[in-house]
Write a protein that holds these residues in place. Structure first.
Motif, PDB file in Angstrom:
ATOM      1  N   LYS A 191      74.955  20.336  86.427  1.00 40.69           N
ATOM      2  CA  LYS A 191      75.998  20.163  85.394  1.00 40.69           C
ATOM      3  C   LYS A 191      77.305  20.784  85.849  1.00 40.69           C
ATOM      4  CE  LYS A 191      73.826  19.757  80.875  1.00 40.69           C
ATOM      5  NZ  LYS A 191      73.262  20.560  79.772  1.00 40.69           N
ATOM      6  N   GLY A 192      77.214  21.953  86.493  1.00 42.60           N
ATOM      7  CA  GLY A 192      78.427  22.605  86.997  1.00 42.60           C
ATOM      8  C   GLY A 192      79.347  23.111  85.899  1.00 42.60           C
ATOM      9  N   LYS A 246      83.517  30.764  80.402  1.00 45.37           N
ATOM     10  CA  LYS A 246      84.900  31.139  80.749  1.00 45.37           C
ATOM     11  C   LYS A 246      84.961  32.555  81.341  1.00 45.37           C
ATOM     12  CE  LYS A 246      89.303  31.733  78.259  1.00 45.37           C
ATOM     13  NZ  LYS A 246      89.386  33.192  78.062  1.00 45.37           N
ATOM     14  N   ASP A 247      84.299  33.522  80.677  1.00 45.67           N
ATOM     15  CA  ASP A 247      84.365  34.925  81.130  1.00 45.67           C
ATOM     16  C   ASP A 247      83.812  35.086  82.539  1.00 45.67           C
ATOM     17  OD1 ASP A 247      85.388  35.459  78.714  1.00 45.67           O
ATOM     18  OD2 ASP A 247      83.605  36.448  77.873  1.00 45.67           O
ATOM     19  N   ALA A 248      82.701  34.393  82.824  1.00 41.76           N
ATOM     20  CA  ALA A 248      82.064  34.515  84.144  1.00 41.76           C
ATOM     21  C   ALA A 248      83.008  34.002  85.226  1.00 41.76           C
ATOM     22  CB  ALA A 248      80.748  33.738  84.174  1.00 41.76           C
ATOM     23  N   VAL A 249      83.601  32.839  85.015  1.00 36.99           N
ATOM     24  CA  VAL A 249      84.500  32.247  86.021  1.00 36.99           C
ATOM     25  C   VAL A 249      85.724  33.141  86.212  1.00 36.99           C
ATOM     26  CG1 VAL A 249      85.993  30.275  86.557  1.00 36.99           C
ATOM     27  CG2 VAL A 249      83.694  29.879  85.643  1.00 36.99           C
ATOM     28  N   GLU A 250      86.326  33.586  85.103  1.00 32.98           N
ATOM     29  CA  GLU A 250      87.561  34.357  85.206  1.00 32.98           C
ATOM     30  C   GLU A 250      87.354  35.748  85.806  1.00 32.98           C
ATOM     31  OE1 GLU A 250      89.483  34.152  81.379  1.00 32.98           O
ATOM     32  OE2 GLU A 250      90.077  32.048  81.690  1.00 32.98           O
ATOM     33  N   SER A 251      86.116  36.277  85.698  1.00 28.80           N
ATOM     34  CA  SER A 251      85.873  37.610  86.272  1.00 28.80           C
ATOM     35  C   SER A 251      85.354  37.540  87.709  1.00 28.80           C
ATOM     36  CB  SER A 251      84.866  38.382  85.408  1.00 28.80           C
ATOM     37  OG  SER A 251      83.616  37.727  85.419  1.00 28.80           O
ATOM     38  N   GLN A 252      84.877  36.371  88.148  1.00 32.69           N
ATOM     39  CA  GLN A 252      84.252  36.277  89.473  1.00 32.69           C
ATOM     40  C   GLN A 252      85.067  35.488  90.500  1.00 32.69           C
ATOM     41  OE1 GLN A 252      80.412  34.560  88.550  1.00 32.69           O
ATOM     42  NE2 GLN A 252      79.911  36.221  87.154  1.00 32.69           N
ATOM     43  N   VAL A 253      85.823  34.505  90.059  1.00 29.26           N
ATOM     44  CA  VAL A 253      86.547  33.624  90.988  1.00 29.26           C
ATOM     45  C   VAL A 253      87.986  34.143  91.137  1.00 29.26           C
ATOM     46  CG1 VAL A 253      87.347  31.252  91.412  1.00 29.26           C
ATOM     47  CG2 VAL A 253      85.133  31.652  90.286  1.00 29.26           C
ATOM     48  N   PRO A 254      88.478  34.278  92.386  1.00 28.98           N
ATOM     49  CA  PRO A 254      89.875  34.704  92.573  1.00 28.98           C
ATOM     50  C   PRO A 254      90.825  33.850  91.725  1.00 28.98           C
ATOM     51  CG  PRO A 254      88.746  34.617  94.680  1.00 28.98           C
ATOM     52  CD  PRO A 254      87.789  34.052  93.665  1.00 28.98           C
ATOM     53  N   LYS A 255      91.779  34.504  91.058  1.00 27.02           N
ATOM     54  CA  LYS A 255      92.632  33.824  90.064  1.00 27.02           C
ATOM     55  C   LYS A 255      93.317  32.564  90.603  1.00 27.02           C
ATOM     56  CE  LYS A 255      93.698  37.389  86.641  1.00 27.02           C
ATOM     57  NZ  LYS A 255      92.413  38.066  86.882  1.00 27.02           N
ATOM     58  N   HIS A 256      93.811  32.657  91.836  1.00 28.97           N
ATOM     59  CA  HIS A 256      94.561  31.517  92.368  1.00 28.97           C
ATOM     60  C   HIS A 256      93.676  30.293  92.609  1.00 28.97           C
ATOM     61  CE1 HIS A 256      92.873  33.042  96.147  1.00 28.97           C
ATOM     62  NE2 HIS A 256      93.138  31.857  96.664  1.00 28.97           N
ATOM     63  N   ARG A 274      84.571  27.063  78.233  1.00 28.17           N
ATOM     64  CA  ARG A 274      83.823  26.901  79.476  1.00 28.17           C
ATOM     65  C   ARG A 274      84.731  26.328  80.563  1.00 28.17           C
ATOM     66  NH1 ARG A 274      78.657  27.605  78.515  1.00 28.17           N
ATOM     67  NH2 ARG A 274      77.731  26.458  80.222  1.00 28.17           N
ATOM     68  N   TYR A 275      84.247  26.425  81.803  1.00 30.21           N
ATOM     69  CA  TYR A 275      84.939  25.770  82.919  1.00 30.21           C
ATOM     70  C   TYR A 275      83.965  24.806  83.583  1.00 30.21           C
ATOM     71  CZ  TYR A 275      89.021  28.913  83.124  1.00 30.21           C
ATOM     72  OH  TYR A 275      90.191  29.583  82.872  1.00 30.21           O
ATOM     73  N   ARG A 276      84.479  23.621  83.941  1.00 33.71           N
ATOM     74  CA  ARG A 276      83.669  22.660  84.691  1.00 33.71           C
ATOM     75  C   ARG A 276      84.142  22.655  86.146  1.00 33.71           C
ATOM     76  NH1 ARG A 276      84.913  17.680  83.083  1.00 33.71           N
ATOM     77  NH2 ARG A 276      86.293  18.227  81.366  1.00 33.71           N
ATOM     78  N   VAL A 277      83.179  22.630  87.068  1.00 31.45           N
ATOM     79  CA  VAL A 277      83.524  22.562  88.491  1.00 31.45           C
ATOM     80  C   VAL A 277      84.189  21.214  88.762  1.00 31.45           C
ATOM     81  CG1 VAL A 277      82.590  22.539  90.833  1.00 31.45           C
ATOM     82  CG2 VAL A 277      81.617  24.081  89.130  1.00 31.45           C
ATOM     83  N   HIS A 278      85.294  21.241  89.491  1.00 33.19           N
ATOM     84  CA  HIS A 278      86.058  20.015  89.780  1.00 33.19           C
ATOM     85  C   HIS A 278      85.203  19.027  90.594  1.00 33.19           C
ATOM     86  CE1 HIS A 278      89.284  17.389  91.128  1.00 33.19           C
ATOM     87  NE2 HIS A 278      90.093  18.000  90.267  1.00 33.19           N
ATOM     88  N   PRO A 279      85.319  17.714  90.283  1.00 35.11           N
ATOM     89  CA  PRO A 279      84.522  16.709  91.021  1.00 35.11           C
ATOM     90  C   PRO A 279      84.657  16.791  92.538  1.00 35.11           C
ATOM     91  CG  PRO A 279      85.594  15.682  89.146  1.00 35.11           C
ATOM     92  CD  PRO A 279      86.090  17.094  89.190  1.00 35.11           C
ATOM     93  N   ARG A 280      85.824  17.193  93.051  1.00 34.39           N
ATOM     94  CA  ARG A 280      85.980  17.246  94.518  1.00 34.39           C
ATOM     95  C   ARG A 280      85.141  18.369  95.133  1.00 34.39           C
ATOM     96  NH1 ARG A 280      91.090  19.962  96.814  1.00 34.39           N
ATOM     97  NH2 ARG A 280      91.560  21.617  95.347  1.00 34.39           N
ATOM     98  N   VAL A 281      84.813  19.394  94.324  1.00 33.39           N
ATOM     99  CA  VAL A 281      83.916  20.458  94.782  1.00 33.39           C
ATOM    100  C   VAL A 281      82.470  19.979  94.653  1.00 33.39           C
ATOM    101  CG1 VAL A 281      83.104  22.819  94.317  1.00 33.39           C
ATOM    102  CG2 VAL A 281      85.548  22.288  94.164  1.00 33.39           C
TER     103      VAL A 281
END
Length: 277
Positions: free
Chosen positions: A156-157, A161-171, A183-190
């Motif tokens: 599903k990918g 929101k909290d997990a992505v914002e605390s773990q993935v570099p902001k840029h 929530r955040y969805r992983v971009h189709p290109r990824v």
């Protein structure tokens, strides 16, 4: 080992491994007892035999226990030093090697990928390092796990929101994720770089031909004999120039130690030892 000879515990263990389809001596008793006791405490059950009887009549609880045993705590870019080495050293070395051999394929395996954060971190790293050059490569990231529920979440990918914002570099967040309410969805290109598949690390046939294998924070739960068998099979799954990346508390011991050469102690990265007879 405390409790490991209890008849109820042995019956639970047999039931567990019948469904996981692994041998009963694959996992350490201390690990299994911790996981089983956690479920028993949650349900207010004190006896292994009582819990075993519940497992036999309640498939939902059996599924919960299977999930508890197989689950691998995971997050995006877990252990930053590993990702720094992967992006700054391994990928540039790999790209130079491939270009020198006129091979434009990159094949990476995320073994025990749990709910998908690791393989997606690999895919994002490839975009970060290679940028537009990525289109010149045929990229294949195989992500496997023994837990079908975890794989279904990974496919599903979608992540809190909290997990992505605390773990993935902001840029990186706006580049590789699409925000969807909380929530955040992983971009189709990824997503398109990653293929998810069920796989049991104790199976006899392994996929082959990988440039990099990530197998992190899963072997520590297994007995030494099972670990040695897995390392032997990983050796044959790696290309001669390949890299093996373990979890930060893991190391290669016993007979398997001769199969790999240490590349980076802090990040627990190894290379294939081509002098093995």
């Amino acid at each position: 080992m405390e409790n490991s000879f209890d008849k109820g515990y042995q019956l639970i263990k047999a039931e567990l491994f019948r469904h996981l389809r692994v041998s009963q001596d694959a996992y350490k008793d201390a690990y299994l007892i911790r996981r089983i006791k956690a479920r028993m405490r949650k349900l207010g059950i004190n006896s292994y035999m009582e819990y075993y009887k519940l497992l036999k009549r309640d498939r939902k609880e059996l599924d919960e226990l299977l999930f508890t045993v197989a689950i691998n705590v995971t997050e995006f870019f877990r252990d930053p030093v590993v990702w720094k080495r992967f992006q700054q050293k391994i990928l540039p070395e790999l790209v130079d090697y491939k270009k020198s051999k006129h091979q434009m394929t990159l094949k990476i395996w995320s073994a025990a990928c749990s709910t998908g954060q690791e393989p997606y971190s690999i895919a994002m790293s490839l975009y970060e390092v290679l940028g537009d050059n990525l289109s010149g490569f045929r990229v294949s990231i195989l992500a496997t796990d023994i837990d079908r529920d975890a794989l279904s979440k990974a496919m599903k990918g979608e992540y809190p929101k909290d997990a992505v914002e605390s773990q993935v570099p902001k840029h990186m967040i706006p580049k590789y994720f699409i925000k969807d309410n909380d929530r955040y969805r992983v971009h189709p290109r990824v997503k398109r770089l990653v293929r998810f598949q069920y796989f049991n690390l104790l199976s006899s046939r392994y996929p082959k031909g990988f440039d990099v294998i990530f197998i992190r924070n899963v072997l520590i739960y297994m007995k030494k004999e099972a670990q040695e068998e897995i390392f032997e099979k990983l050796y044959h799954s790696l290309q001669d120039h390949g890299y093996l990346i373990l979890g930060k508390t893991e190391t290669i011991l016993g007979k398997s130690a001769r199969l790999f050469k240490l590349y980076d102690l802090v990040a627990r990265i190894y290379r294939k030892n081509l002098e093995v007879k």
